[in-house]
Design an enzyme around this catalytic site. Structure first.
Site, short mmCIF file in Angstrom:
data_model
loop_
_atom_site.label_atom_id
_atom_site.label_comp_id
_atom_site.label_asym_id
_atom_site.label_seq_id
_atom_site.Cartn_x
_atom_site.Cartn_y
_atom_site.Cartn_z
N TYR A 1 0.86 -1.19 0.00
CA TYR A 1 0.00 0.00 0.00
C TYR A 1 0.89 1.23 0.00
O TYR A 1 1.89 1.28 0.72
CB TYR A 1 -0.89 -0.01 1.25
CG TYR A 1 -1.73 1.23 1.44
CD1 TYR A 1 -1.44 2.15 2.47
CD2 TYR A 1 -2.81 1.52 0.61
CE1 TYR A 1 -2.21 3.29 2.65
CE2 TYR A 1 -3.59 2.66 0.80
CZ TYR A 1 -3.28 3.54 1.81
OH TYR A 1 -4.03 4.68 1.99
N ASP B 1 9.32 2.86 -1.31
CA ASP B 1 8.35 3.55 -0.45
C ASP B 1 8.73 3.22 1.00
O ASP B 1 8.38 2.16 1.51
CB ASP B 1 6.93 3.10 -0.78
CG ASP B 1 5.93 3.77 0.15
OD1 ASP B 1 4.72 3.52 0.00
OD2 ASP B 1 6.35 4.53 1.04
N LYS C 1 5.30 9.46 8.18
CA LYS C 1 5.19 8.93 9.54
C LYS C 1 6.28 9.49 10.46
O LYS C 1 6.22 10.64 10.88
CB LYS C 1 5.18 7.40 9.50
CG LYS C 1 3.95 6.83 8.76
CD LYS C 1 3.96 5.33 8.72
CE LYS C 1 2.91 4.77 7.81
NZ LYS C 1 1.54 4.86 8.35
P1 KE4 Z 1 -0.36 8.51 4.47
O1 KE4 Z 1 -0.96 9.20 3.28
O2 KE4 Z 1 -1.40 7.70 5.23
O3 KE4 Z 1 0.45 9.42 5.36
O4 KE4 Z 1 0.73 7.45 3.93
C1 KE4 Z 1 0.34 6.48 2.99
C2 KE4 Z 1 1.31 5.32 3.04
C3 KE4 Z 1 2.28 5.22 2.08
N1 KE4 Z 1 3.17 4.21 2.08
C4 KE4 Z 1 3.13 3.26 3.05
C5 KE4 Z 1 4.13 2.14 3.02
C6 KE4 Z 1 2.16 3.32 4.08
O5 KE4 Z 1 2.12 2.35 5.03
C7 KE4 Z 1 1.23 4.37 4.08
C8 KE4 Z 1 0.15 4.50 5.13
N2 KE4 Z 1 0.05 3.42 6.07
C9 KE4 Z 1 -1.27 3.22 6.65
C10 KE4 Z 1 -1.16 2.04 7.62
N3 KE4 Z 1 -0.91 0.83 6.99
C11 KE4 Z 1 -1.75 4.44 7.34
C12 KE4 Z 1 -2.94 4.22 8.24
C13 KE4 Z 1 -4.20 4.77 7.64
O6 KE4 Z 1 -4.41 4.63 6.43
O7 KE4 Z 1 -4.98 5.36 8.44
#
Ligand code: KE4
Length: 434
Positions: free
Chosen positions: A142, A237, A265
């Protein structure tokens, strides 16, 4: 009805699903989401004042624990000088310099406000710089909710993607190819058929969105070789792995140099920060230096930069911090698995740095298909047994757990004790269900 239940009832009238991000709604495990009032160190406290040991840590940012004094002080002080200017600030230089020092493959960096912004910008950059349309991603990985990334695999590995959600246009999805994680043969096939059209391959170097799944030996190296051979941009990523599996991220741990890296993060210390960066010759395509447009009102926000600087300075400057995080995560992982086996439950999983994942499965998990064959329902029951015992795991079988520097030996021991009791209750449940 407790406070979380009444708050959730109201929230569902105000916001889709009652949340501002779907995974928080507990749809993966059932029940009512915990509404958090405050947090400190390894703990969160819900709206009824109940304390939990937290292994979600805001989905990764809180690697130094909640309300770390240095971060709170930095944000408080910054706020007194104003919260946003929309003008360049010295703090952006300082955070950029620190990121570039910690992640040597990053020669130039752009700050944005989320991991999603980072990945969609990096993909646009790769397409703009190469003039090619196609993107390769991996099943179970993701990368945020950019249209090109919300794509399901086509019928065959080398076939064009299909929309993974309403609202993504087929003509967008068809430019995204999806291959199984950890499958070298599939990788070779995609590059054989589409290599000349591939702008980029984007991968989580350690997958954290299908549970926690490590790359098999040689897999990432082969992806690096194929991207180099075909002129595709390799995007790591590291929104989740960055500053978590090592100070320099997974690329430092595995010794592989991507062309672009996306971050999020931890980089914001709990405030909204994402970033993308890498080879200077690529980054200089980004406006206003170059023609590839990307912008953001709050990019480089002084509060967020202050929080990120406070966090990264500690992570960068504390000897042995990552070795200690590795050891704590291993201790927890081993403790959970031995608690499971003592009650007759077969588990498997992976852990590295400050991230881990456990699957209820007799088989090893090296791909999204493997992860989907694990017992998610049993994980859901385990989740609630642990929640009742004051331990907050990720509310989904397809997420990773996170460790912080504030999870003391005592906190880890309490968690393992809770797990022994939880697995005992699960065994009883299984026995009674026949
Ligand atoms: P954000 O747009 O949520 O800051 O980041 C997206 C993203 C991009 N790349 C990786 C590897 C990620 O894990 C994420 C976001 N992770 C999720 C949890 N698996 C965020 C939690 C959520 O969606 O509320």
């Amino acid at each position: 009805m407790n406070r979380s239940e009444s708050l959730f009832a109201r929230a569902q009238e105000l916001m889709p699903g009652g949340v501002n991000s779907p995974v928080r709604a507990f749809r993966g495990v059932g029940g009512t989401p915990v509404f958090v009032e405050r947090a400190a160190g390894p703990h969160i406290f819900d709206a009824d004042g109940k304390r939990y040991i937290d292994y979600v840590l805001s989905w990764g940012p809180m690697i130094l624990g909640h309300a770390h004094p240095a971060i709170v002080e930095a944000v408080t002080r910054a706020a007194q000088d104003g919260t946003s200017f929309g003008c360049p600030t010295a703090k952006e230089n300082e955070l950029a310099e620190l990121v570039i020092e910690m992640v040597p493959s990053i020669e130039m960096v752009r700050m944005v406000n989320s991991g999603t912004e980072a990945t969609l910008s990096a993909i646009r950059l790769a397409r703009g710089a190469t003039g090619r349309p196609k993107l390769l991603k991996f099943e179970g990985c993701y990368h945020g909710h950019g249209d090109s990334l919300l794509v399901a695999a086509g019928s065959g590995v080398a076939t064009l993607g299909i929309p993974g959600t309403p609202g993504v246009l087929p003509e967008v999805a068809q430019n995204t190819l999806t291959a199984p994680f950890n499958d070298v043969a599939a990788l070779e096939r995609v590059f054989e058929v589409h290599g000349a059209d591939l702008a980029a391959a984007i991968i989580e170097p350690v997958a954290g969105n299908m549970g926690c799944v490590m790359p098999r030996a040689g897999y990432l190296e082969r992806l690096r070789e194929l991207c180099t051979k075909h002129g595709a941009v390799l995007i790591f990523d590291e929104v989740m792995t960055g500053f978590r599996v090592a100070a320099g991220g997974a690329q430092a741990r595995f010794g592989i140099t991507p062309d672009l890296t996306t971050l999020g993060k931890v980089i914001g210390g709990g405030l909204p920060v994402g970033a993308y960066g890498g080879r200077r010759d690529l980054m200089e395509h980004i406006a206003p230096a170059g023609p590839v447009y990307q912008a953001g009102t709050l990019s480089g926000n002084p509060l967020a930069m202050s929080a990120g600087l406070a966090a990264l300075r500690i992570l960068h400057g504390t000897d042995g911090l990552y070795e200690d995080l590795d050891a704590r995560t291993r201790r927890l992982f081993d403790g959970l698995r031995s608690a499971a086996s003592s009650e007759g439950f077969a588990t498997t999983g992976h852990h590295i740095g400050a991230m881990f994942g456990i699957f209820f499965a007799e088989h090893e998990v090296w791909s999204y298909d493997d992860a989907k064959r694990a017992d998610a329902a049993m994980f859901g029951r385990f989740f609630h047994e642990m929640l009742q015992r004051g331990v907050y795991l990720a509310p989904s079988a397809f997420e990773a757990g996170f460790m912080s520097t504030m999870h003391s030996d005592e906190v880890l021991e309490s968690t393992i004790t809770a797990a022994r009791s939880a697995f005992g209750a699960l065994r009883q449940f299984v026995a009674e269900s026949g």
